[in-house]
Design a protein around this motif. Structure first.
Motif, PDB file in Angstrom:
ATOM      1  N   TRP A 239      -1.659  -1.222  -0.012  1.00  0.00           N
ATOM      2  CA  TRP A 239      -2.363  -0.856   1.109  1.00  0.00           C
ATOM      3  C   TRP A 239      -2.430  -1.814   2.009  1.00  0.00           C
ATOM      4  CZ3 TRP A 239      -4.584  -2.778  -3.386  1.00  0.00           C
ATOM      5  CH2 TRP A 239      -5.703  -3.988  -3.236  1.00  0.00           C
ATOM      6  N   ARG A 240      -2.622  -1.584   3.502  1.00  0.00           N
ATOM      7  CA  ARG A 240      -2.736  -2.603   4.346  1.00  0.00           C
ATOM      8  C   ARG A 240      -4.407  -2.680   4.726  1.00  0.00           C
ATOM      9  NH1 ARG A 240       2.713  -0.902   7.741  1.00  0.00           N
ATOM     10  NH2 ARG A 240       4.099  -1.936   6.515  1.00  0.00           N
ATOM     11  N   GLU A 241      -4.900  -1.834   5.414  1.00  0.00           N
ATOM     12  CA  GLU A 241      -6.380  -1.879   5.707  1.00  0.00           C
ATOM     13  C   GLU A 241      -7.071  -0.765   5.035  1.00  0.00           C
ATOM     14  OE1 GLU A 241      -7.512  -4.103   8.177  1.00  0.00           O
ATOM     15  OE2 GLU A 241      -5.922  -4.988   8.942  1.00  0.00           O
ATOM     16  N   ALA A 242      -8.296  -0.796   5.221  1.00  0.00           N
ATOM     17  CA  ALA A 242      -9.312   0.131   4.494  1.00  0.00           C
ATOM     18  C   ALA A 242      -8.736   1.663   4.454  1.00  0.00           C
ATOM     19  CB  ALA A 242     -10.764  -0.010   5.255  1.00  0.00           C
ATOM     20  N   ASP A 243      -8.233   2.242   5.678  1.00  0.00           N
ATOM     21  CA  ASP A 243      -7.806   3.483   5.730  1.00  0.00           C
ATOM     22  C   ASP A 243      -6.628   3.754   4.984  1.00  0.00           C
ATOM     23  OD1 ASP A 243      -5.574   1.964   6.828  1.00  0.00           O
ATOM     24  OD2 ASP A 243      -5.317   3.533   8.633  1.00  0.00           O
ATOM     25  N   GLU A 244      -6.216   2.783   3.913  1.00  0.00           N
ATOM     26  CA  GLU A 244      -5.042   2.969   3.135  1.00  0.00           C
ATOM     27  C   GLU A 244      -5.404   2.659   1.821  1.00  0.00           C
ATOM     28  OE1 GLU A 244      -1.409   1.065   3.672  1.00  0.00           O
ATOM     29  OE2 GLU A 244      -0.766   2.345   5.358  1.00  0.00           O
ATOM     30  N   LEU A 245      -6.792   2.534   1.324  1.00  0.00           N
ATOM     31  CA  LEU A 245      -7.299   2.639   0.316  1.00  0.00           C
ATOM     32  C   LEU A 245      -7.092   3.665  -0.855  1.00  0.00           C
ATOM     33  CD1 LEU A 245     -10.585   0.300   0.407  1.00  0.00           C
ATOM     34  CD2 LEU A 245      -8.322  -0.219  -0.632  1.00  0.00           C
ATOM     35  N   ALA A 246      -7.262   4.953   0.085  1.00  0.00           N
ATOM     36  CA  ALA A 246      -6.877   6.388  -0.533  1.00  0.00           C
ATOM     37  C   ALA A 246      -5.431   6.341  -0.567  1.00  0.00           C
ATOM     38  CB  ALA A 246      -7.437   7.344   0.338  1.00  0.00           C
ATOM     39  N   GLY A 247      -4.958   6.723  -1.761  1.00  0.00           N
ATOM     40  CA  GLY A 247      -3.534   6.903  -2.197  1.00  0.00           C
ATOM     41  C   GLY A 247      -2.770   5.607  -2.164  1.00  0.00           C
ATOM     42  N   ARG A 248      -3.368   4.717  -2.584  1.00  0.00           N
ATOM     43  CA  ARG A 248      -2.859   3.452  -2.888  1.00  0.00           C
ATOM     44  C   ARG A 248      -2.030   3.105  -4.146  1.00  0.00           C
ATOM     45  NH1 ARG A 248      -8.335   2.504  -3.612  1.00  0.00           N
ATOM     46  NH2 ARG A 248      -8.942   1.155  -5.395  1.00  0.00           N
ATOM     47  N   THR A 249      -2.413   4.093  -5.221  1.00  0.00           N
ATOM     48  CA  THR A 249      -1.798   3.919  -6.435  1.00  0.00           C
ATOM     49  C   THR A 249      -0.355   4.615  -6.531  1.00  0.00           C
ATOM     50  OG1 THR A 249      -3.872   3.893  -7.570  1.00  0.00           O
ATOM     51  CG2 THR A 249      -1.971   4.176  -8.920  1.00  0.00           C
ATOM     52  N   LEU A 250       0.590   3.723  -6.537  1.00  0.00           N
ATOM     53  CA  LEU A 250       2.121   4.240  -6.596  1.00  0.00           C
ATOM     54  C   LEU A 250       2.596   4.502  -7.968  1.00  0.00           C
ATOM     55  CD1 LEU A 250       3.240   2.048  -3.757  1.00  0.00           C
ATOM     56  CD2 LEU A 250       2.288   4.489  -3.467  1.00  0.00           C
ATOM     57  N   MET A 251       1.998   3.599  -9.040  1.00  0.00           N
ATOM     58  CA  MET A 251       2.852   3.565 -10.314  1.00  0.00           C
ATOM     59  C   MET A 251       1.587   3.323 -11.169  1.00  0.00           C
ATOM     60  SD  MET A 251       4.972   0.851 -12.325  1.00  0.00           S
ATOM     61  CE  MET A 251       6.615   0.986 -11.704  1.00  0.00           C
ATOM     62  N   ARG A 252       1.674   4.438 -12.162  1.00  0.00           N
ATOM     63  CA  ARG A 252       0.419   4.434 -13.075  1.00  0.00           C
ATOM     64  C   ARG A 252       1.083   4.454 -14.590  1.00  0.00           C
ATOM     65  NH1 ARG A 252      -2.900   8.809 -11.818  1.00  0.00           N
ATOM     66  NH2 ARG A 252      -3.744   7.451  -9.969  1.00  0.00           N
ATOM     67  N   ASP A 253       0.727   3.762 -15.594  1.00  0.00           N
ATOM     68  CA  ASP A 253       1.236   3.487 -16.847  1.00  0.00           C
ATOM     69  C   ASP A 253       2.854   3.219 -16.761  1.00  0.00           C
ATOM     70  OD1 ASP A 253      -1.288   3.966 -17.981  1.00  0.00           O
ATOM     71  OD2 ASP A 253      -1.034   6.133 -17.899  1.00  0.00           O
ATOM     72  N   GLY A 254       3.343   2.463 -15.977  1.00  0.00           N
ATOM     73  CA  GLY A 254       4.727   2.242 -15.738  1.00  0.00           C
ATOM     74  C   GLY A 254       5.413   3.235 -15.407  1.00  0.00           C
ATOM     75  N   VAL A 255       4.852   4.322 -14.860  1.00  0.00           N
ATOM     76  CA  VAL A 255       5.845   5.536 -14.277  1.00  0.00           C
ATOM     77  C   VAL A 255       5.411   5.539 -12.667  1.00  0.00           C
ATOM     78  CG1 VAL A 255       6.273   8.024 -14.223  1.00  0.00           C
ATOM     79  CG2 VAL A 255       5.755   6.740 -16.410  1.00  0.00           C
ATOM     80  N   TRP A 256       6.536   5.531 -11.504  1.00  0.00           N
ATOM     81  CA  TRP A 256       6.054   5.767 -10.342  1.00  0.00           C
ATOM     82  C   TRP A 256       5.805   7.033 -10.329  1.00  0.00           C
ATOM     83  CZ3 TRP A 256       6.358   1.801  -6.932  1.00  0.00           C
ATOM     84  CH2 TRP A 256       7.011   0.778  -7.413  1.00  0.00           C
ATOM     85  N   LEU A 257       4.842   7.270  -9.376  1.00  0.00           N
ATOM     86  CA  LEU A 257       4.099   8.481  -8.980  1.00  0.00           C
ATOM     87  C   LEU A 257       4.867   9.425  -7.858  1.00  0.00           C
ATOM     88  CD1 LEU A 257       0.398   7.628  -9.292  1.00  0.00           C
ATOM     89  CD2 LEU A 257       1.842   8.415 -11.114  1.00  0.00           C
ATOM     90  N   VAL A 258       5.745   8.524  -7.329  1.00  0.00           N
ATOM     91  CA  VAL A 258       6.568   8.994  -6.142  1.00  0.00           C
ATOM     92  C   VAL A 258       7.847   8.520  -6.081  1.00  0.00           C
ATOM     93  CG1 VAL A 258       5.908   7.004  -4.632  1.00  0.00           C
ATOM     94  CG2 VAL A 258       6.315   8.904  -3.559  1.00  0.00           C
TER      95      VAL A 258
END
Lengths: 149, 149
Positions: B130-149
């Motif tokens: 994330w960059r600023e507060a407007d990017e806190l939502a949706g900041r997780t790109l990988m979970r449990d070692g797996v890319w979500l995107v």
């Protein structure tokens, strides 16, 4: 190349960095159950203390409440001020007007507009400052809460 | 103002940042006895792993050997890639030529010239950007070692 800075210059540079408007700090905390935690937060430098504002329920607030300690880094990776700090006090953001005004005056946001935030007032115990490898020697500027320079 | 980046852009930006020559990483580790530790180190991004080089006797090496975990931050405080990572393996710097060449190729120093250093190969489990507060939502790109995107 100017060569390594002397201690007095490093202290002056460190104090100037800590007083910079809208500057951030990396805050590392830990708990026995969950291990290391690390977040970037806005910083205020108030009366020789590092002040951060966090949700009362955040991992950082809980870790600091439990352990009383945090490790802080200010500045980019090649011009760092590293601080080992102890918790002086935690106070709800609405409950200390002087602290709130000081924080909002340096940071670029005002946590008093949000509910559930606390100020953590962190007292430096050790301060180190270095830029590159040639400044690793002589990097300790404060030890046991006392400036060495 | 461009507004918050979408997940695919954040992933591409994060991978580009991790592959940047001479880039550093904040490495937070912890031990039950000594609490949080935090240091800036040079990073190499090799086959989807974060590789750092540290003295075998350093606090970071000891903490990671004991706990198997680290929390990493790459980039400035307002353009961060945060990584929770697990230790894949630790290897003396002279003992893996491929890894040594990859590290020295990205970092701006070569630990193989120093004695007592180990590479810590850290596998990302969670990646957030994330960059600023407007990017806190949706900041997780990988979970449990797996890319979500």
């Amino acid at each position: 190349m100017a060569g390594p800075r002397d201690a007095a210059t490093r202290k002056a540079d460190s104090l100037a960095m800590l007083a910079t408007p809208a500057i951030d700090v990396w805050v590392a905390t830990a708990s026995e159950a969950d291990g290391p935690h690390l977040v970037p937060l806005s910083l205020a430098w108030v009366d020789g203390r590092v002040v951060i504002a966090v949700p009362e329920a955040s991992v950082t607030a809980r870790n600091v409440a439990r352990s009383g300690e945090a490790r802080l880094a200010v500045g980019p990776t090649r011009d760092v001020v590293m601080i080992e700090a102890a918790l002086d006090r935690a106070v709800a953001v609405a409950e200390d007007d002087t602290l709130g005004a000081a924080y909002a005056g340096q940071a670029d946001w005002d946590p008093r507009n949000d509910s559930g935030y606390v100020f953590l007032v962190l007292r430096p115990l050790r301060v180190q400052a270095w830029r590159e490898a040639d400044e690793l020697a002589g990097r300790t500027l404060m030890r046991d809460g006392v400036w060495l320079v």
